[in-house]
Scaffold this motif. Sequence first.
Motif, PDB file in Angstrom:
ATOM      1  N   GLN A  52       0.721  -1.119   0.058  1.00 60.09           N
ATOM      2  CA  GLN A  52       0.156  -0.012   0.084  1.00 60.09           C
ATOM      3  C   GLN A  52       0.697   1.206  -0.011  1.00 60.09           C
ATOM      4  OE1 GLN A  52      -2.499  -1.083   3.499  1.00 60.09           O
ATOM      5  NE2 GLN A  52      -4.152  -0.583   2.246  1.00 60.09           N
ATOM      6  N   LEU A  53       1.900   1.377   0.689  1.00 61.95           N
ATOM      7  CA  LEU A  53       2.914   2.378   1.001  1.00 61.95           C
ATOM      8  C   LEU A  53       3.492   2.507  -0.452  1.00 61.95           C
ATOM      9  CD1 LEU A  53       4.805   3.480   4.027  1.00 61.95           C
ATOM     10  CD2 LEU A  53       5.733   3.679   1.661  1.00 61.95           C
ATOM     11  N   ALA A  54       4.025   1.643  -1.096  1.00 62.23           N
ATOM     12  CA  ALA A  54       4.695   1.727  -2.230  1.00 62.23           C
ATOM     13  C   ALA A  54       3.804   2.325  -3.308  1.00 62.23           C
ATOM     14  CB  ALA A  54       5.151   0.237  -2.718  1.00 62.23           C
ATOM     15  N   GLY A  55       2.517   1.790  -3.369  1.00 63.07           N
ATOM     16  CA  GLY A  55       1.656   2.442  -4.257  1.00 63.07           C
ATOM     17  C   GLY A  55       1.133   3.687  -4.143  1.00 63.07           C
ATOM     18  N   ARG A  56       1.049   4.292  -2.950  1.00 65.48           N
ATOM     19  CA  ARG A  56       0.724   5.860  -2.836  1.00 65.48           C
ATOM     20  C   ARG A  56       2.183   6.577  -3.208  1.00 65.48           C
ATOM     21  NH1 ARG A  56      -2.057   3.476   2.090  1.00 65.48           N
ATOM     22  NH2 ARG A  56      -4.135   4.097   1.711  1.00 65.48           N
ATOM     23  N   GLU A  57       3.237   5.956  -2.986  1.00 64.44           N
ATOM     24  CA  GLU A  57       4.319   6.774  -3.014  1.00 64.44           C
ATOM     25  C   GLU A  57       4.703   6.958  -4.810  1.00 64.44           C
ATOM     26  OE1 GLU A  57       6.638   8.330  -0.847  1.00 64.44           O
ATOM     27  OE2 GLU A  57       4.613   7.954   0.021  1.00 64.44           O
ATOM     28  N   LEU A  58       4.291   5.662  -5.401  1.00 65.12           N
ATOM     29  CA  LEU A  58       4.385   5.697  -6.996  1.00 65.12           C
ATOM     30  C   LEU A  58       3.566   6.776  -7.400  1.00 65.12           C
ATOM     31  CD1 LEU A  58       4.515   1.758  -7.642  1.00 65.12           C
ATOM     32  CD2 LEU A  58       6.420   3.701  -8.279  1.00 65.12           C
ATOM     33  N   VAL A  59       2.358   6.891  -6.867  1.00 63.07           N
ATOM     34  CA  VAL A  59       1.315   7.873  -7.152  1.00 63.07           C
ATOM     35  C   VAL A  59       2.093   9.291  -7.184  1.00 63.07           C
ATOM     36  CG1 VAL A  59      -0.661   9.288  -6.526  1.00 63.07           C
ATOM     37  CG2 VAL A  59      -0.538   6.589  -6.925  1.00 63.07           C
ATOM     38  N   GLU A  60       2.614   9.510  -5.809  1.00 61.95           N
ATOM     39  CA  GLU A  60       3.109  10.828  -5.536  1.00 61.95           C
ATOM     40  C   GLU A  60       4.325  11.126  -6.599  1.00 61.95           C
ATOM     41  OE1 GLU A  60       2.433  12.949  -3.273  1.00 61.95           O
ATOM     42  OE2 GLU A  60       0.964  12.056  -2.199  1.00 61.95           O
ATOM     43  N   LEU A  61       5.075  10.133  -6.987  1.00 66.74           N
ATOM     44  CA  LEU A  61       6.098  10.405  -8.018  1.00 66.74           C
ATOM     45  C   LEU A  61       5.320  10.342  -9.534  1.00 66.74           C
ATOM     46  CD1 LEU A  61       8.552   7.809  -6.418  1.00 66.74           C
ATOM     47  CD2 LEU A  61       8.958  10.310  -6.445  1.00 66.74           C
ATOM     48  N   HIS A  62       4.097  10.411  -9.588  1.00 64.11           N
ATOM     49  CA  HIS A  62       3.430  10.578 -10.908  1.00 64.11           C
ATOM     50  C   HIS A  62       3.933   9.119 -11.716  1.00 64.11           C
ATOM     51  CE1 HIS A  62       2.406  14.415  -9.743  1.00 64.11           C
ATOM     52  NE2 HIS A  62       3.817  14.888  -9.621  1.00 64.11           N
ATOM     53  N   ARG A  63       3.818   8.013 -11.030  1.00 62.47           N
ATOM     54  CA  ARG A  63       4.234   6.873 -11.718  1.00 62.47           C
ATOM     55  C   ARG A  63       3.189   5.676 -11.547  1.00 62.47           C
ATOM     56  NH1 ARG A  63       9.993   5.948  -9.209  1.00 62.47           N
ATOM     57  NH2 ARG A  63       9.856   3.620  -9.867  1.00 62.47           N
ATOM     58  N   GLU A  64       2.009   6.294 -11.739  1.00 61.79           N
ATOM     59  CA  GLU A  64       0.882   5.620 -11.622  1.00 61.79           C
ATOM     60  C   GLU A  64       0.441   4.300 -12.120  1.00 61.79           C
ATOM     61  OE1 GLU A  64      -0.333   9.982 -10.972  1.00 61.79           O
ATOM     62  OE2 GLU A  64       0.615   8.736 -12.577  1.00 61.79           O
ATOM     63  N   GLU A  65       1.049   4.318 -13.557  1.00 63.31           N
ATOM     64  CA  GLU A  65       0.986   3.173 -14.545  1.00 63.31           C
ATOM     65  C   GLU A  65       1.719   2.054 -13.818  1.00 63.31           C
ATOM     66  OE1 GLU A  65      -1.292   2.596 -16.898  1.00 63.31           O
ATOM     67  OE2 GLU A  65      -2.160   4.590 -17.202  1.00 63.31           O
ATOM     68  N   GLU A  66       3.025   2.439 -13.373  1.00 67.11           N
ATOM     69  CA  GLU A  66       3.604   1.643 -12.701  1.00 67.11           C
ATOM     70  C   GLU A  66       3.295   0.806 -11.540  1.00 67.11           C
ATOM     71  OE1 GLU A  66       7.873   1.123 -10.540  1.00 67.11           O
ATOM     72  OE2 GLU A  66       7.747   2.590 -12.055  1.00 67.11           O
ATOM     73  N   ALA A  67       2.473   1.788 -10.704  1.00 68.60           N
ATOM     74  CA  ALA A  67       1.740   1.009  -9.464  1.00 68.60           C
ATOM     75  C   ALA A  67       0.496   0.061 -10.200  1.00 68.60           C
ATOM     76  CB  ALA A  67       1.096   2.325  -8.816  1.00 68.60           C
ATOM     77  N   VAL A  68      -0.170   0.436 -11.064  1.00 65.64           N
ATOM     78  CA  VAL A  68      -1.031  -0.337 -11.543  1.00 65.64           C
ATOM     79  C   VAL A  68      -0.540  -1.815 -11.961  1.00 65.64           C
ATOM     80  CG1 VAL A  68      -2.789  -0.601 -13.508  1.00 65.64           C
ATOM     81  CG2 VAL A  68      -2.911   1.327 -12.225  1.00 65.64           C
ATOM     82  N   ASP A  69       0.500  -1.785 -12.650  1.00 68.63           N
ATOM     83  CA  ASP A  69       1.244  -2.976 -13.228  1.00 68.63           C
ATOM     84  C   ASP A  69       1.477  -3.800 -12.022  1.00 68.63           C
ATOM     85  OD1 ASP A  69       0.726  -2.276 -15.870  1.00 68.63           O
ATOM     86  OD2 ASP A  69       2.934  -1.520 -15.765  1.00 68.63           O
ATOM     87  N   ARG A  70       1.949  -3.248 -10.946  1.00 67.82           N
ATOM     88  CA  ARG A  70       2.314  -4.139  -9.653  1.00 67.82           C
ATOM     89  C   ARG A  70       0.950  -4.523  -9.043  1.00 67.82           C
ATOM     90  NH1 ARG A  70       6.798  -1.732  -5.696  1.00 67.82           N
ATOM     91  NH2 ARG A  70       8.215  -0.682  -7.160  1.00 67.82           N
ATOM     92  N   PHE A  71      -0.175  -3.906  -9.034  1.00 69.14           N
ATOM     93  CA  PHE A  71      -1.327  -4.455  -8.289  1.00 69.14           C
ATOM     94  C   PHE A  71      -1.914  -5.357  -9.210  1.00 69.14           C
ATOM     95  CE2 PHE A  71      -0.754  -0.603  -5.843  1.00 69.14           C
ATOM     96  CZ  PHE A  71      -0.660  -1.319  -4.414  1.00 69.14           C
ATOM     97  N   LYS A  72      -1.889  -5.202 -10.821  1.00 67.38           N
ATOM     98  CA  LYS A  72      -2.278  -6.308 -11.448  1.00 67.38           C
ATOM     99  C   LYS A  72      -1.790  -7.452 -11.227  1.00 67.38           C
ATOM    100  CE  LYS A  72      -3.567  -3.751 -15.723  1.00 67.38           C
ATOM    101  NZ  LYS A  72      -3.133  -3.211 -16.974  1.00 67.38           N
ATOM    102  N   ARG A  73      -0.586  -7.543 -10.920  1.00 65.66           N
ATOM    103  CA  ARG A  73       0.236  -8.842 -10.654  1.00 65.66           C
ATOM    104  C   ARG A  73      -0.402  -9.365  -9.162  1.00 65.66           C
ATOM    105  NH1 ARG A  73       4.722  -6.172 -12.337  1.00 65.66           N
ATOM    106  NH2 ARG A  73       5.389  -5.966 -10.215  1.00 65.66           N
ATOM    107  N   LEU A  74      -0.775  -8.617  -8.339  1.00 61.28           N
ATOM    108  CA  LEU A  74      -1.356  -9.023  -7.092  1.00 61.28           C
ATOM    109  C   LEU A  74      -2.587  -9.652  -7.101  1.00 61.28           C
ATOM    110  CD1 LEU A  74      -1.285  -9.093  -3.889  1.00 61.28           C
ATOM    111  CD2 LEU A  74      -2.186  -6.714  -4.022  1.00 61.28           C
ATOM    112  N   ILE A  75      -3.453  -9.036  -7.956  1.00 60.76           N
ATOM    113  CA  ILE A  75      -4.927  -9.638  -8.018  1.00 60.76           C
ATOM    114  C   ILE A  75      -4.965 -10.735  -9.075  1.00 60.76           C
ATOM    115  CG2 ILE A  75      -5.844  -7.494  -7.537  1.00 60.76           C
ATOM    116  CD1 ILE A  75      -6.509  -6.967 -10.473  1.00 60.76           C
TER     117      ILE A  75
END
Length: 204
Positions: A52-75
């Motif tokens: 969760q923390l990594a996801g929020r930090e990626l958003v703060e760094l304007h790397r939303e697509e990278e965050a989505v890719d990470r969570f896609k693997r999770l789900i």
Amino acid sequence: NPTQARAYYNLAVTYQRLAEADSTYHEKALAAADEVLELTNPTEENYTKALQLAGRELVELHREEEAVDRFKRLIEEDPASYKIIEEIGTAELEQRSYKSAALFLKLAAQARSKVGADDARVYYNIGVSLYNLRKEDPDNIDEAITYYKKALDLTPDDPDTVFNVLVAYAAGEDWSDVAQWGEKYVSINAADPNGWKLLARGYL
């Protein structure tokens, strides 16, 4: 002890808080969170918190697509983990980060659907996010309406959702649909003058 996942997680939280005053700490918070993910597995509590923390930090760094890719693997591995993604999307919506909110909430909705846990509020929030992105792309209005209607499939007479569909059609200047949905809204909430005003515009 370089294998202490708890210590890395605490360090990540500390960096995250420091980043409120100094944005350079976002990268450090992400790096510390990634260390936790390397040292733990998805069944451990610190793994979920670090993700969760990594996801929020990626958003703060304007790397939303990278965050989505990470969570896609999770789900893909565990669709029931949608709550992690949903919490991030909801927080982004509350902060009016509509693009990020739409990305995460769509992903959460997909995961919910896989486990038969569709939720009207998630669809509604996706609609809100997309509607607020209409200036960037007018096509977002139609997509917002699609998600509002998904919410109405689950809660057919929710007045807030019906009103938002009405407002979205008005924003797109689709007056025949404004009239149709205006009639539906005033039948549900006749005390709201805004509904009658929009309905009148639909009849013009």
